[in-house]
Design a protein around this motif. Structure first.
Motif, short mmCIF file in Angstrom:
data_model
loop_
_atom_site.label_atom_id
_atom_site.label_comp_id
_atom_site.label_asym_id
_atom_site.label_seq_id
_atom_site.Cartn_x
_atom_site.Cartn_y
_atom_site.Cartn_z
N THR A 46 0.82 -1.21 0.00
CA THR A 46 0.00 0.00 0.00
C THR A 46 0.86 1.26 0.00
O THR A 46 0.50 2.26 -0.64
CB THR A 46 -0.94 0.01 1.22
OG1 THR A 46 -1.79 -1.14 1.15
CG2 THR A 46 -1.81 1.26 1.24
N SER A 47 1.98 1.22 0.69
CA SER A 47 2.84 2.41 0.75
C SER A 47 3.43 2.75 -0.62
O SER A 47 3.49 3.92 -1.01
CB SER A 47 3.96 2.21 1.77
OG SER A 47 4.90 1.24 1.32
N SER A 98 -2.45 -2.80 -6.62
CA SER A 98 -2.03 -3.61 -5.47
C SER A 98 -1.78 -5.06 -5.90
O SER A 98 -0.80 -5.69 -5.48
CB SER A 98 -3.09 -3.57 -4.37
OG SER A 98 -3.22 -2.26 -3.85
N LEU A 220 -6.55 4.34 1.38
CA LEU A 220 -6.42 4.79 2.77
C LEU A 220 -7.54 4.22 3.64
O LEU A 220 -7.31 3.81 4.78
CB LEU A 220 -6.43 6.32 2.83
CG LEU A 220 -5.16 7.02 2.35
CD1 LEU A 220 -5.37 8.52 2.28
CD2 LEU A 220 -3.98 6.68 3.27
N SER A 222 -9.13 1.43 3.04
CA SER A 222 -8.91 -0.01 3.15
C SER A 222 -7.87 -0.37 4.21
O SER A 222 -7.90 -1.47 4.77
CB SER A 222 -8.48 -0.59 1.80
OG SER A 222 -7.16 -0.19 1.47
N THR A 223 -6.96 0.56 4.50
CA THR A 223 -5.92 0.28 5.49
C THR A 223 -6.48 0.17 6.91
O THR A 223 -5.80 -0.35 7.80
CB THR A 223 -4.83 1.38 5.48
OG1 THR A 223 -5.42 2.66 5.71
CG2 THR A 223 -4.10 1.40 4.14
N SER A 226 -7.21 -3.71 6.69
CA SER A 226 -6.34 -4.62 5.92
C SER A 226 -5.05 -4.94 6.68
O SER A 226 -4.64 -4.19 7.58
CB SER A 226 -5.98 -3.98 4.58
OG SER A 226 -5.13 -2.87 4.77
N ASP A 228 -2.13 -4.65 5.51
CA ASP A 228 -1.19 -3.56 5.22
C ASP A 228 -1.37 -2.40 6.20
O ASP A 228 -0.40 -1.77 6.62
CB ASP A 228 -1.40 -3.05 3.79
CG ASP A 228 -0.62 -3.87 2.77
OD1 ASP A 228 -0.08 -4.93 3.15
OD2 ASP A 228 -0.55 -3.47 1.59
N GLY A 229 -2.63 -2.13 6.56
CA GLY A 229 -2.90 -1.07 7.53
C GLY A 229 -2.28 -1.38 8.87
O GLY A 229 -1.69 -0.49 9.52
N ILE A 232 1.47 -0.93 8.62
CA ILE A 232 1.86 0.48 8.63
C ILE A 232 1.84 1.04 10.06
O ILE A 232 2.74 1.78 10.47
CB ILE A 232 0.93 1.30 7.71
CG1 ILE A 232 1.20 0.96 6.24
CG2 ILE A 232 1.13 2.80 7.93
CD1 ILE A 232 0.21 1.57 5.28
N PHE A 237 4.99 3.80 7.70
CA PHE A 237 4.59 3.84 6.30
C PHE A 237 5.72 3.42 5.37
O PHE A 237 5.51 2.70 4.39
CB PHE A 237 4.12 5.26 5.94
CG PHE A 237 3.54 5.39 4.56
CD1 PHE A 237 2.22 5.03 4.30
CD2 PHE A 237 4.32 5.86 3.51
CE1 PHE A 237 1.69 5.16 3.03
CE2 PHE A 237 3.79 5.99 2.23
CZ PHE A 237 2.47 5.63 1.99
#
Length: 327
Positions: A46-47, A98, A220, A222-223, A226, A228-229, A232, A237
């Motif tokens: 995601t980043s 993604s 953002l 979705s993080t 998710s 990925d969130g 992070i 990040f």
């Protein structure tokens, strides 16, 4: 006077179109190899996608300021018009990006590039569903060749005797499936963008800005739920980033701008030749930098893909009724 002026403008754009085409060929062909070498496995997907979208917006705004379209934007732009034209395609492209980032890491560069060409088939399918754009017999044959190439590559990668069972599963589930799903999404989003450009008359730069912003907002959101969130929040990040990570991110962003420029100034035929040339660039770079010659499945699939793209671009559908009226 108008005809002479248009001819003069088209003539002056010749060198620039060639320049854009060469840049896009190099970018498209080298992107899988660059991403594989410069983006580490610990980098949060995601980043990299979000950073790419930010770079794309900055580049598009600079180009809009340069051609003078940015000044009148405040009078013409509306939120509802933007969401209608760019909202859904942007969300789809965000998911597609993604999936491509995941696929880069599990497939060799040439296999990825060839499988990625199946988006042409899905674009043709969705343009027929959404816009009722028909295909010629030659184009249908070309799409069949493309499917055959995709099947060959899928079977070849999934049944590689040198790979362990677990590695084979990883290639299928984290390489082949993501890139094929991304191709479906690309076809759908491309058709929606074509519809938006015909109805809303959006410029390619404005579409790029709107879609990047909406897509970034979707990512953002979705993080919040998710993996990925969570990553992070835990690691930051830019976890796993190095100076080299910026290279494929910027390259991918500039590629998105170049696609719009080549398509708007040269049309789909030139873009088709760019895609074919990019496959050759990928094969050459993979052999040069990885010392890895193409597999037998790739050697069979590559000419199929090249032939299918060339046939598809060379023999467009001609409406017989319109042809008779002209005669």
């Amino acid at each position: 006077m108008a005809t002479a002026k248009g001819a003069k403008s088209a003539s002056s754009m010749g060198p620039m179109v060639l320049f854009y085409s060469i840049l896009l060929t190099l970018q498209y062909g080298s992107q899988p190899l660059i991403s594989k070498r410069c983006i580490g496995k610990e980098v949060i997907v995601t980043s990299s996608v979000l950073t790419c979208e930010i770079v794309k917006v900055v580049c598009a705004l600079i180009l809009m300021a340069r051609d003078g379209t940015l000044k009148g934007l405040s009078k013409e732009w509306t939120l509802m018009g933007s969401l209608t034209a760019s909202g859904l395609p942007a969300a789809i492209y965000a998911l597609q990006n993604s999936l491509l980032q995941i696929s880069y890491r599990s497939l060799d560069s040439l296999t990825f590039s060839i499988l990625n060409q199946t988006k042409i088939f899905f674009t043709a399918f969705f343009t027929f569903i959404i816009l009722r754009q028909k295909q010629s017999i030659q184009q249908l044959g070309a799409l069949c060749l493309l499917i055959m190439a995709a099947v060959l590559l899928s079977v070849g990668e999934g049944s590689n005797k040198d790979s362990s069972a677990s590695n084979s599963d990883q290639v299928v589930f984290y390489g082949i499936i993501p890139v094929l799903v991304a191709s479906v999404l690309s076809g759908l989003a491309s058709s929606l963008c074509q519809w938006a450009s015909q109805v809303k008359k959006h410029s390619s730069y404005l579409m790029t800005v709107e879609m990047s912003i909406v897509g970034s907002l979707c990512l953002l959101v979705s993080t919040l739920k998710s993996p990925d969130g969570e990553a992070i929040k835990r690691y930051g990040f830019f976890h796993g980033w190095t100076a080299l990570t910026l290279v494929p991110v910027i390259s991918n962003a500039l590629g998105g701008i170049l696609v719009g420029l080549v398509t708007s100034h040269a049309g789909g035929v030139r873009k088709g030749f760019v895609i074919v040339s990019a496959l050759l660039v990928t094969a050459l770079l993979q052999f040069a930098f990885e010392g890895k010659p193409p597999t037998s499945y790739c050697l069979v699939a590559l000419p199929l893909v090249m032939s299918s793209i060339s046939l598809y671009q060379k023999y467009p559908y001609l409406d017989k009724k319109k042809k008779k009226k002209k005669v």
